[in-house]
Scaffold this motif. Sequence first.
Motif, PDB file in Angstrom:
ATOM      1  N   GLY A 240       0.826  -1.193   0.000  1.00  0.00           N
ATOM      2  CA  GLY A 240       0.000   0.000   0.000  1.00  0.00           C
ATOM      3  C   GLY A 240       0.859   1.241   0.000  1.00  0.00           C
ATOM      4  O   GLY A 240       2.081   1.180  -0.144  1.00  0.00           O
ATOM      5  N   ALA A 241       0.210   2.395   0.207  1.00  0.00           N
ATOM      6  CA  ALA A 241       0.918   3.669   0.156  1.00  0.00           C
ATOM      7  C   ALA A 241       0.189   4.704   1.001  1.00  0.00           C
ATOM      8  O   ALA A 241      -1.001   4.561   1.290  1.00  0.00           O
ATOM      9  CB  ALA A 241       1.026   4.156  -1.289  1.00  0.00           C
ATOM     10  N   TYR A 242       0.917   5.737   1.375  1.00  0.00           N
ATOM     11  CA  TYR A 242       0.298   6.883   2.016  1.00  0.00           C
ATOM     12  C   TYR A 242      -0.327   7.772   0.951  1.00  0.00           C
ATOM     13  O   TYR A 242       0.133   7.831  -0.195  1.00  0.00           O
ATOM     14  CB  TYR A 242       1.343   7.691   2.791  1.00  0.00           C
ATOM     15  CG  TYR A 242       1.940   6.967   3.969  1.00  0.00           C
ATOM     16  CD1 TYR A 242       1.185   6.676   5.101  1.00  0.00           C
ATOM     17  CD2 TYR A 242       3.274   6.576   3.969  1.00  0.00           C
ATOM     18  CE1 TYR A 242       1.723   6.013   6.188  1.00  0.00           C
ATOM     19  CE2 TYR A 242       3.844   5.910   5.048  1.00  0.00           C
ATOM     20  CZ  TYR A 242       3.069   5.632   6.162  1.00  0.00           C
ATOM     21  OH  TYR A 242       3.610   4.970   7.225  1.00  0.00           O
ATOM     22  N   GLN A 243      -1.395   8.501   1.330  1.00  0.00           N
ATOM     23  CA  GLN A 243      -2.074   9.370   0.378  1.00  0.00           C
ATOM     24  C   GLN A 243      -2.937  10.374   1.125  1.00  0.00           C
ATOM     25  O   GLN A 243      -3.602  10.027   2.097  1.00  0.00           O
ATOM     26  CB  GLN A 243      -2.956   8.544  -0.573  1.00  0.00           C
ATOM     27  CG  GLN A 243      -3.891   9.335  -1.450  1.00  0.00           C
ATOM     28  CD  GLN A 243      -3.182  10.156  -2.513  1.00  0.00           C
ATOM     29  OE1 GLN A 243      -2.035   9.861  -2.842  1.00  0.00           O
ATOM     30  NE2 GLN A 243      -3.833  11.167  -3.032  1.00  0.00           N
ATOM     31  N   ASP A 244      -2.918  11.608   0.674  1.00  0.00           N
ATOM     32  CA  ASP A 244      -3.867  12.622   1.132  1.00  0.00           C
ATOM     33  C   ASP A 244      -4.939  12.718   0.058  1.00  0.00           C
ATOM     34  O   ASP A 244      -4.659  13.123  -1.076  1.00  0.00           O
ATOM     35  CB  ASP A 244      -3.149  13.961   1.311  1.00  0.00           C
ATOM     36  CG  ASP A 244      -4.084  15.061   1.826  1.00  0.00           C
ATOM     37  OD1 ASP A 244      -5.316  14.856   1.813  1.00  0.00           O
ATOM     38  OD2 ASP A 244      -3.573  16.121   2.221  1.00  0.00           O
ATOM     39  N   TRP A 245      -6.177  12.377   0.393  1.00  0.00           N
ATOM     40  CA  TRP A 245      -7.230  12.316  -0.625  1.00  0.00           C
ATOM     41  C   TRP A 245      -7.753  13.691  -1.038  1.00  0.00           C
ATOM     42  O   TRP A 245      -8.659  13.771  -1.882  1.00  0.00           O
ATOM     43  CB  TRP A 245      -8.368  11.403  -0.171  1.00  0.00           C
ATOM     44  CG  TRP A 245      -7.998   9.965  -0.278  1.00  0.00           C
ATOM     45  CD1 TRP A 245      -7.844   9.064   0.732  1.00  0.00           C
ATOM     46  CD2 TRP A 245      -7.692   9.255  -1.487  1.00  0.00           C
ATOM     47  NE1 TRP A 245      -7.459   7.841   0.244  1.00  0.00           N
ATOM     48  CE2 TRP A 245      -7.353   7.925  -1.117  1.00  0.00           C
ATOM     49  CE3 TRP A 245      -7.643   9.599  -2.832  1.00  0.00           C
ATOM     50  CZ2 TRP A 245      -7.007   6.946  -2.048  1.00  0.00           C
ATOM     51  CZ3 TRP A 245      -7.290   8.636  -3.773  1.00  0.00           C
ATOM     52  CH2 TRP A 245      -6.982   7.327  -3.376  1.00  0.00           C
ATOM     53  N   CYS A 246      -7.188  14.755  -0.486  1.00  0.00           N
ATOM     54  CA  CYS A 246      -7.472  16.072  -1.038  1.00  0.00           C
ATOM     55  C   CYS A 246      -6.640  16.306  -2.299  1.00  0.00           C
ATOM     56  O   CYS A 246      -6.773  17.344  -2.952  1.00  0.00           O
ATOM     57  CB  CYS A 246      -7.176  17.165  -0.009  1.00  0.00           C
ATOM     58  SG  CYS A 246      -8.349  17.175   1.373  1.00  0.00           S
ATOM     59  N   GLU A 247      -5.777  15.341  -2.634  1.00  0.00           N
ATOM     60  CA  GLU A 247      -4.959  15.395  -3.846  1.00  0.00           C
ATOM     61  C   GLU A 247      -5.192  14.139  -4.675  1.00  0.00           C
ATOM     62  O   GLU A 247      -5.776  13.160  -4.198  1.00  0.00           O
ATOM     63  CB  GLU A 247      -3.472  15.493  -3.486  1.00  0.00           C
ATOM     64  CG  GLU A 247      -3.103  16.708  -2.688  1.00  0.00           C
ATOM     65  CD  GLU A 247      -1.621  16.754  -2.339  1.00  0.00           C
ATOM     66  OE1 GLU A 247      -1.209  17.689  -1.638  1.00  0.00           O
ATOM     67  OE2 GLU A 247      -0.867  15.848  -2.776  1.00  0.00           O
ATOM     68  N   ALA A 248      -4.702  14.155  -5.900  1.00  0.00           N
ATOM     69  CA  ALA A 248      -4.854  13.010  -6.799  1.00  0.00           C
ATOM     70  C   ALA A 248      -3.857  11.909  -6.443  1.00  0.00           C
ATOM     71  O   ALA A 248      -2.764  12.171  -5.941  1.00  0.00           O
ATOM     72  CB  ALA A 248      -4.641  13.450  -8.250  1.00  0.00           C
ATOM     73  N   PHE A 249      -4.244  10.675  -6.711  1.00  0.00           N
ATOM     74  CA  PHE A 249      -3.378   9.520  -6.483  1.00  0.00           C
ATOM     75  C   PHE A 249      -2.376   9.399  -7.629  1.00  0.00           C
ATOM     76  O   PHE A 249      -2.634   9.827  -8.755  1.00  0.00           O
ATOM     77  CB  PHE A 249      -4.222   8.245  -6.371  1.00  0.00           C
ATOM     78  CG  PHE A 249      -3.465   7.063  -5.836  1.00  0.00           C
ATOM     79  CD1 PHE A 249      -3.125   6.987  -4.501  1.00  0.00           C
ATOM     80  CD2 PHE A 249      -3.092   6.021  -6.678  1.00  0.00           C
ATOM     81  CE1 PHE A 249      -2.431   5.893  -4.001  1.00  0.00           C
ATOM     82  CE2 PHE A 249      -2.401   4.925  -6.192  1.00  0.00           C
ATOM     83  CZ  PHE A 249      -2.069   4.861  -4.846  1.00  0.00           C
ATOM     84  N   SER A 250      -1.228   8.796  -7.345  1.00  0.00           N
ATOM     85  CA  SER A 250      -0.157   8.668  -8.341  1.00  0.00           C
ATOM     86  C   SER A 250      -0.405   7.480  -9.269  1.00  0.00           C
ATOM     87  O   SER A 250       0.295   6.455  -9.217  1.00  0.00           O
ATOM     88  CB  SER A 250       1.199   8.536  -7.644  1.00  0.00           C
ATOM     89  OG  SER A 250       1.524   9.715  -6.946  1.00  0.00           O
TER      90      SER A 250
END
Length: 636
Positions: A531-541
């Motif tokens: 998995g990965a870290y992600q801020d969902w106020c931004e787009a995923f890589s």
Amino acid sequence: MGKDYSGSPKLQLLELKRKRITWVLVVSGLCVFFYVLGAWQGTSRAPSTQSELYSRVGCDVGSTEKTNTDQVSTSSSDPQPVSDPLDFESHHQMEVNSSEELQKFPPCDMSYSEYTPCQDPRRGRKFDRNMLKYRERHCPKKEELLRCLIPAPPNYKTPFKWPQSRDYAWYANIPHKELSIEKAIQNWILVEGDRFRFPGGGTMFPRGADAYIDDINELIPLNDGTIRTAVDTGCGVASWGAYLLKRDIIAMSFAPRDTHEAQVWFALERGVPAMIGIMGSQRLPYPARAFDMAHCSRCLIPWFSNDGMYLIEVDRILRPGGYWILSGPPIRWKKYWRGWERTQEDLKQEQDSIEDVAKRLCWKKVIEKGDLSVWQKPFNHIECIENKKISRKPHICKSDNADAAWYNDMETCITPLPEVSNPDEIAGGKLEKWPERAFAVPPRISSGSIPGVTVEKFQEDNELWKGRVAHYKHIVSQLHQGRYRNVMDMNAYFGGFAAALMKYPVWVMNVVPANSDVDTLGLIYERGFIGAYQDWCEAFSTYPRTYDLIHAGGVFSIYQDRCDISYILLEMDRILRPEGTVIFRDVVEVLVKIKSITDGMRWESRIMDHESGPFNPEKILLATKSYWTGEAKQQR
């Protein structure tokens, strides 16, 4: 651009309907109370089970005498079924949306069909080229965000099912022939009529990825369950990761969006885990001690540059005792130097520099044989700490959050391992072999290193997800039919969803929100998932149309006060394949708000009751993205 309905009478009408839903739930609860009270007073026999209670209440607010005989069948180990179908609207007899409230999102121009918001090459050119910063994440500003739907290319087809997808993809889905020309003699990818074929070749494995992996297996154990998680830096079309899967090893493959157009996109189209990423100036979005094995096959990363910073980052994400495998320049330079068009002196100096950095990281060189060289990270830092009294660089980091990896800069110090009491102890705890590892208590939990997370909570979560996935099998009929391959859990917590899906032909990208109060991504890796870290106020890589099934449990309760949730939903639409499915879990007010937005995104959806029955305040919103494509236009 869509209209802004903020403060409008239409939004006020929606708010009134939300309040009515809440009132309905309160009245329903009172009905249950008075029914049970009446039973206690002798007016009727009290229901003996939860299922019987639900079937005998008969207390629909404002309902007509409408009966639906469809029932959900479950095994004895599944949650108790209710006699009424678990459909929110049928229980509460009301509309949760109407056409007058609907904001329709138009399709974006076809020039955005391959849009990757945070890795847009045009935006990247504005940034520093030093340390490849221009290829790192640079997300659009608020005023640059799109309020339109990313179109699929004309003639888009549903990808091949796994395992056929490992070897084939439709040309119409990713209309790029560049790699088939540039890498023709290396057997990366071939064009055959209306499809691509992936022979499994690579720059350093002309005999194919399978034979190359066999060569690695002769040097380190790949088949006994000890190695489960791997990372492939500069992955190409991810054939190494694709062929590891049959050995029950799951690799996180990453590569930048660069001149090798669409390499990560091809990997995901094949049904192989991958994401856009680069070794630049920032840490990779993974926790410390995540991977059992790291791999670089002619990945062209300057491992010895910047005081060995890139190899230091590999050390951070490798588990104690983990392996680093290197093939390609400068390994075996005496044989290949002419073909690599470099001098012997240059290649020798590069290998000597890599060997020096590895030694200063306290790694042990296991073997160099043929085209492969293998190093191993120490199981603990007892000896390394002693060595640092003599060779001080790189020093061991002090007071560092080793797992912090969301826009955190790389460092030129060694991430410290958890302390041990003797030289034979594995820092951070020993892991079980796969597949037992998936349900064994992760060392991060058993050691008490994650505040508030206990063994009991972990075991309860596993049981919870067994029941949930059993329920999903009934409401998402294609789950067990091989329709889905690439799955994302947007709020993975302990990774219970991924664990419960192990018997299905899927892999799961477990996402832990970067701003979570509790960081659980490390324990997910200890379970043998990725998995990965992600801020969902931004787009995923990732590229558009790369996931078949997305699970969003509690995501919007987390983010509704942090950013405009319509942009999160538009991002989900971007990465979801046509006819893909989303499962939302949240309180009803949040789901009604979500549905009011997705109804304008060409999604079909319905709110359903919780698997335990209509009186659980958490509900399910099941949504499907409709099939549609953009019109044929010249690509930008």
